[in-house]
Design a protein around this motif. Sequence first.
Motif, mmCIF file in Angstrom:
data_model
loop_
_atom_site.group_PDB
_atom_site.id
_atom_site.type_symbol
_atom_site.label_atom_id
_atom_site.label_comp_id
_atom_site.label_asym_id
_atom_site.label_seq_id
_atom_site.Cartn_x
_atom_site.Cartn_y
_atom_site.Cartn_z
ATOM 1 N N GLN A 198 0.847 -1.195 0.000
ATOM 2 C CA GLN A 198 0.000 0.000 0.000
ATOM 3 C C GLN A 198 0.885 1.249 0.000
ATOM 4 N N LEU A 199 0.723 2.101 -1.006
ATOM 5 C CA LEU A 199 1.505 3.332 -1.096
ATOM 6 C C LEU A 199 0.753 4.477 -0.421
ATOM 7 N N VAL A 200 1.506 5.337 0.264
ATOM 8 C CA VAL A 200 0.929 6.540 0.870
ATOM 9 C C VAL A 200 1.753 7.742 0.424
ATOM 10 N N PRO A 201 1.172 8.932 0.377
ATOM 11 C CA PRO A 201 1.934 10.109 -0.044
ATOM 12 C C PRO A 201 3.078 10.415 0.919
ATOM 13 N N GLY A 202 4.285 10.499 0.364
ATOM 14 C CA GLY A 202 5.436 10.876 1.163
ATOM 15 C C GLY A 202 5.584 12.387 1.211
ATOM 16 N N GLU A 203 6.795 12.849 1.540
ATOM 17 C CA GLU A 203 7.040 14.281 1.700
ATOM 18 C C GLU A 203 8.350 14.668 1.018
ATOM 19 N N ASP A 204 8.321 15.769 0.283
ATOM 20 C CA ASP A 204 9.544 16.243 -0.358
ATOM 21 C C ASP A 204 10.618 16.589 0.668
ATOM 22 N N SER A 205 10.198 16.980 1.868
ATOM 23 C CA SER A 205 11.169 17.348 2.910
ATOM 24 C C SER A 205 11.792 16.141 3.596
ATOM 25 N N ASN A 206 11.259 14.955 3.347
ATOM 26 C CA ASN A 206 11.758 13.729 3.984
ATOM 27 C C ASN A 206 12.986 13.220 3.221
ATOM 28 N N ILE A 207 14.013 14.054 3.182
ATOM 29 C CA ILE A 207 15.186 13.753 2.353
ATOM 30 C C ILE A 207 16.138 12.802 3.071
ATOM 31 N N LYS A 208 16.917 12.112 2.263
ATOM 32 C CA LYS A 208 17.941 11.207 2.777
ATOM 33 C C LYS A 208 19.291 11.911 2.657
ATOM 34 N N ILE A 209 19.985 12.027 3.753
ATOM 35 C CA ILE A 209 21.249 12.764 3.759
ATOM 36 C C ILE A 209 22.387 11.823 3.372
ATOM 37 N N THR A 210 22.919 12.035 2.178
ATOM 38 C CA THR A 210 24.031 11.218 1.690
ATOM 39 C C THR A 210 25.212 12.054 1.210
ATOM 40 N N ARG A 211 24.979 13.340 0.908
ATOM 41 C CA ARG A 211 26.038 14.206 0.388
ATOM 42 C C ARG A 211 26.021 15.531 1.144
ATOM 43 N N PRO A 212 27.121 16.274 1.085
ATOM 44 C CA PRO A 212 27.181 17.543 1.827
ATOM 45 C C PRO A 212 26.016 18.484 1.529
ATOM 46 N N LEU A 213 25.577 18.561 0.264
ATOM 47 C CA LEU A 213 24.476 19.448 -0.079
ATOM 48 C C LEU A 213 23.198 19.066 0.668
#
Length: 226
Positions: A198-213
């Motif tokens: 079941q898919l639910v709407p995620g969030e653009d702000s729920n970012i994964k931190i992998t790089r300095p930016l």
Amino acid sequence: METRRKIAIIVAGGSGTRMGSAIPKQFLDLAGKPVLWHTIHSFVRAYSDMEIVLVLPEAHFDYVTPWLGEFNTVAPVTLVKGGETRFHSVKNGLQQVDGPAVVFVHDGVRPLVSTSLIQACYETALAEGSAIPVVDMKDSIRETDGRGNRAVDREKYKIIQTPQTFLSEWLLPAFALPYDPLFTDEATVVERQGHSIQLVPGEDSNIKITRPLDLTIAGALLKDIQ
């Protein structure tokens, strides 16, 4: 509505390689606290009865023990040694799950997951068995192979986030399966058992931190959230 025990398995096994840092990325500073502190805080804030299982390399335990006591949780944060792959790390964390529960599996380097998303995942998993947050693709994409490349319809694709959330009676049997390299996330493991996702709407702000930016963006987003 039925209520269930809530257990967040937070997987934090990454290194600082892509960050160009000697410190693993989950322990880098974000607004005065380690990235991982913010991640745990998000789950503790979402539900007062949330239980936290933190899965990370044993060599990293010393990074977290000084501040784990800051979290006023129903049970102390449980530290679990990570495994060779994400599958094995999650499997180790699931050893702490006994009896009916809703289990969240979350990336330790997604510190900005909101209370509303965590609660939506809980409620959907309770009703449907699973809840996987997704966001739309905004860029055009092309498929490449040995013969060339071609444009594909981005509307047919979604970007997967965490927390991937399941009823324990779905997740525990799935992780009793033998490891398969095709298991790219928890949803692919549960699907192997014949369950629908079941898919639910995620969030653009729920970012994964992998790089300095990503760390810079997370800092700016955190100011807006606060």
